[in-house]
Write a protein that holds these residues in place. Structure first.
Motif, PDB file in Angstrom:
ATOM      1  N   GLU A 109       0.831  -1.206   0.000  1.00  0.00           N
ATOM      2  CA  GLU A 109       0.000   0.000   0.000  1.00  0.00           C
ATOM      3  C   GLU A 109       0.866   1.258   0.000  1.00  0.00           C
ATOM      4  O   GLU A 109       0.590   2.216  -0.734  1.00  0.00           O
ATOM      5  CB  GLU A 109      -0.947  -0.003   1.203  1.00  0.00           C
ATOM      6  CG  GLU A 109      -1.948   1.127   1.156  1.00  0.00           C
ATOM      7  CD  GLU A 109      -3.021   1.001   2.211  1.00  0.00           C
ATOM      8  OE1 GLU A 109      -3.379   2.043   2.795  1.00  0.00           O
ATOM      9  OE2 GLU A 109      -3.523  -0.114   2.446  1.00  0.00           O
ATOM     10  N   THR A 113       1.047   3.973  -3.270  1.00  0.00           N
ATOM     11  CA  THR A 113       0.523   5.315  -3.020  1.00  0.00           C
ATOM     12  C   THR A 113       1.641   6.316  -2.693  1.00  0.00           C
ATOM     13  O   THR A 113       1.361   7.442  -2.289  1.00  0.00           O
ATOM     14  CB  THR A 113      -0.510   5.301  -1.864  1.00  0.00           C
ATOM     15  OG1 THR A 113       0.126   4.854  -0.663  1.00  0.00           O
ATOM     16  CG2 THR A 113      -1.709   4.430  -2.200  1.00  0.00           C
ATOM     17  N   LEU A 116       1.503   9.905  -3.935  1.00  0.00           N
ATOM     18  CA  LEU A 116       0.348  10.703  -3.532  1.00  0.00           C
ATOM     19  C   LEU A 116       0.674  11.527  -2.290  1.00  0.00           C
ATOM     20  O   LEU A 116       1.396  11.058  -1.402  1.00  0.00           O
ATOM     21  CB  LEU A 116      -0.856   9.802  -3.224  1.00  0.00           C
ATOM     22  CG  LEU A 116      -1.362   8.900  -4.333  1.00  0.00           C
ATOM     23  CD1 LEU A 116      -2.517   8.043  -3.815  1.00  0.00           C
ATOM     24  CD2 LEU A 116      -1.787   9.703  -5.545  1.00  0.00           C
ATOM     25  N   ASP A 118      -0.673  13.286   1.263  1.00  0.00           N
ATOM     26  CA  ASP A 118      -1.623  12.810   2.273  1.00  0.00           C
ATOM     27  C   ASP A 118      -3.056  13.170   1.876  1.00  0.00           C
ATOM     28  O   ASP A 118      -3.966  12.359   2.024  1.00  0.00           O
ATOM     29  CB  ASP A 118      -1.300  13.387   3.650  1.00  0.00           C
ATOM     30  CG  ASP A 118      -0.040  12.782   4.257  1.00  0.00           C
ATOM     31  OD1 ASP A 118       0.410  11.718   3.780  1.00  0.00           O
ATOM     32  OD2 ASP A 118       0.491  13.387   5.213  1.00  0.00           O
ATOM     33  N   ARG A 121      -4.237  10.926  -0.923  1.00  0.00           N
ATOM     34  CA  ARG A 121      -4.523   9.586  -0.393  1.00  0.00           C
ATOM     35  C   ARG A 121      -5.897   9.575   0.285  1.00  0.00           C
ATOM     36  O   ARG A 121      -6.694   8.668   0.076  1.00  0.00           O
ATOM     37  CB  ARG A 121      -3.412   9.179   0.590  1.00  0.00           C
ATOM     38  CG  ARG A 121      -3.424   7.704   0.929  1.00  0.00           C
ATOM     39  CD  ARG A 121      -2.218   7.302   1.790  1.00  0.00           C
ATOM     40  NE  ARG A 121      -0.977   7.375   1.032  1.00  0.00           N
ATOM     41  CZ  ARG A 121      -0.013   8.285   1.233  1.00  0.00           C
ATOM     42  NH1 ARG A 121      -0.124   9.181   2.182  1.00  0.00           N
ATOM     43  NH2 ARG A 121       1.083   8.275   0.504  1.00  0.00           N
TER      44      ARG A 121
END
Length: 151
Positions: A109, A113, A116, A118, A121
């Motif tokens: 994960e 991500t 990205l 925060d 996300r």
């Protein structure tokens, strides 16, 4: 919207392949980690209970449990109060997989991500939750309502 569906399909295939690689390092097939996760939360569930929690069919859980029992990860025992029910129980080998599998899932994960922010996300998780809810509602709708958009 076909652009979303195409991109989602490509992303799902790539993520599934990455997840398969991760769980195979621990001797599992993809999906078995989900079955184990249900039992890590509460051991001794019936195949029907596991199926409902994973949104799959009971025969799929029974088939996976058969493979996992042969691999030494699960045992099956009749319910003490209702002999008609079979419950799935983790072995020590399955319990020992919890920390490494959860670590693999967290790492995957984080990796997918990583680009990205925060905020991105959070927005992604919110959007995916809404999309999942809408897609699940389509599955629950009567067949004639599901097909109304096609006509």
């Amino acid at each position: 919207m076909p652009e979303f569906l195409d991109l989602h399909s490509k992303m799902s295939k790539a993520l599934r392949a990455a997840a398969e690689t991760a769980v195979r390092r621990h001797g599992l097939h993809l999906g078995q980690d989900h079955l184990l996760a249900v039992l890590w939360r509460q051991d001794g569930r019936t195949p029907g209970e596991v199926a409902a929690m994973l949104n799959v069919t009971t025969p799929n859980v029974v088939k996976a449990a058969t493979r996992m029992a042969a691999a030494g990860l699960l045992t099956r025992r009749r319910d003490d109060r209702d002999n008609r029910l079979v419950r799935l129980w983790l072995t020590d080998a399955a319990r020992a997989l919890q920390a490494p599998i959860e670590k693999e899932r967290r790492l995957l994960e984080e990796q997918v991500t990583a680009d990205l922010t925060d905020a991105e996300r959070e927005h992604l998780l919110s959007a995916l939750t809404k999309i999942h809810r809408s897609a699940a509602a389509l599955l629950d709708a009567p067949i004639d309502q599901r097909n109304s958009a096609v006509t």
